[in-house]
Enzyme design. Sequence first.
Site, mmCIF file in Angstrom:
data_model
loop_
_atom_site.group_PDB
_atom_site.id
_atom_site.type_symbol
_atom_site.label_atom_id
_atom_site.label_comp_id
_atom_site.label_asym_id
_atom_site.label_seq_id
_atom_site.Cartn_x
_atom_site.Cartn_y
_atom_site.Cartn_z
ATOM 1 N N HIS A 199 -11.937 -7.478 -3.753
ATOM 2 C CA HIS A 199 -12.093 -8.918 -3.509
ATOM 3 C C HIS A 199 -12.987 -9.231 -2.305
ATOM 4 O O HIS A 199 -13.039 -10.379 -1.880
ATOM 5 C CB HIS A 199 -10.742 -9.618 -3.355
ATOM 6 C CG HIS A 199 -9.915 -9.579 -4.605
ATOM 7 N ND1 HIS A 199 -8.804 -10.364 -4.792
ATOM 8 C CD2 HIS A 199 -10.040 -8.856 -5.745
ATOM 9 C CE1 HIS A 199 -8.275 -10.120 -5.981
ATOM 10 N NE2 HIS A 199 -9.010 -9.200 -6.573
ATOM 11 N N HIS B 51 -4.339 -5.224 -13.023
ATOM 12 C CA HIS B 51 -3.476 -6.355 -13.391
ATOM 13 C C HIS B 51 -3.583 -6.728 -14.877
ATOM 14 O O HIS B 51 -3.125 -7.802 -15.271
ATOM 15 C CB HIS B 51 -3.806 -7.571 -12.525
ATOM 16 C CG HIS B 51 -3.379 -7.415 -11.094
ATOM 17 N ND1 HIS B 51 -2.057 -7.361 -10.721
ATOM 18 C CD2 HIS B 51 -4.096 -7.258 -9.952
ATOM 19 C CE1 HIS B 51 -1.981 -7.193 -9.400
ATOM 20 N NE2 HIS B 51 -3.203 -7.131 -8.918
ATOM 21 N N ASN C 21 -7.248 -11.390 -12.187
ATOM 22 C CA ASN C 21 -6.365 -12.168 -11.304
ATOM 23 C C ASN C 21 -6.366 -13.652 -11.638
ATOM 24 O O ASN C 21 -5.942 -14.474 -10.815
ATOM 25 C CB ASN C 21 -6.786 -12.003 -9.842
ATOM 26 C CG ASN C 21 -6.889 -10.564 -9.408
ATOM 27 O OD1 ASN C 21 -7.988 -10.066 -9.193
ATOM 28 N ND2 ASN C 21 -5.767 -9.894 -9.307
HETATM 29 FE FE LIG Z 1 -8.603 -8.122 -8.400
HETATM 30 FE FE LIG Z 2 -7.501 -4.932 -9.215
#
Ligand SMILES: [Fe+2]
Ligand SMILES: [Fe+2]
Length: 271
Positions: free
Chosen positions: A180, A68, A40
Amino acid sequence: MRILFLGDVMGRTGRDTVCAILPRLREVLRIDLAVVNAENASHGFGLGPDMASNLLAAGADVLTLGNHAWDRKEIIPYIAQQPRLIRPLNFPPGTPGFGSVVVEVSAGRRALVLQAMGRLFMDPLDCPFRGTAELLSKYRLGGSVQAIVADIHAEASSEKMAYAHMFDGQVSFVVGTHTHCPTADAQVLPGGTAFQSDAGMCGDYDSVIGMIKDNAAMRFWRKMPSEKLGPAEGEATVCGVFVETNDATGHALRIEPVRVGGRLAPAMPEG
Ligand SMILES: [Fe+2]
Ligand SMILES: [Fe+2]
């Protein structure tokens, strides 16, 4: 071996803080191997080649990715020539990059770092369990490598716990990423594998998992398209996990959370 794992680096505040603090963390904790999840780093979505180079230069030995991985397309040619940047091993065959890397930690001491991605509440992928078992069959913990670190990038804590127990004793350290939020379940499992369900993120916690809270919250309040999501840019908490292992067995001696700066309660291993 003294190992530091830092959770998902979120946006500019995460990048800048990790780059600033990692050299000092390495020194204070006498770190042999530092692994950082960077999926991220680029505005919350993906990782730019310049950012990857900066994190490596700041003291990350290995960078991992996740769902991602490919949000920044420029990372595709970069990953092909940077083996210290790895992506989940259970992407389909033919996907660029590798799902694991062996790094020389110091003379004669080697560590295998791998990443697998879960499938519960995530996009369909090859089996992370079978993919990991196949990879691990090529290495002997305490023999060909002194430590093995597995980043299990997944939504569900159940899947991460199942993964850790499945490979208990075969891996030094299983750490979850992706949610997270740092979990309080750090432990050494009966077989000798250190485990924490999620490392948390390196980002601003006055947010919804690192994203600007108003826009992110409106997505739940009204089922209508909202303003584009962007990363919260307040002071980051650096969230991670410290593990110390025995080189001879590859098993963990201890596991402790690391949290520095920002809004979360601080945590720092002693000794
Ligand atoms: Fe993440
Ligand atoms: Fe992720």
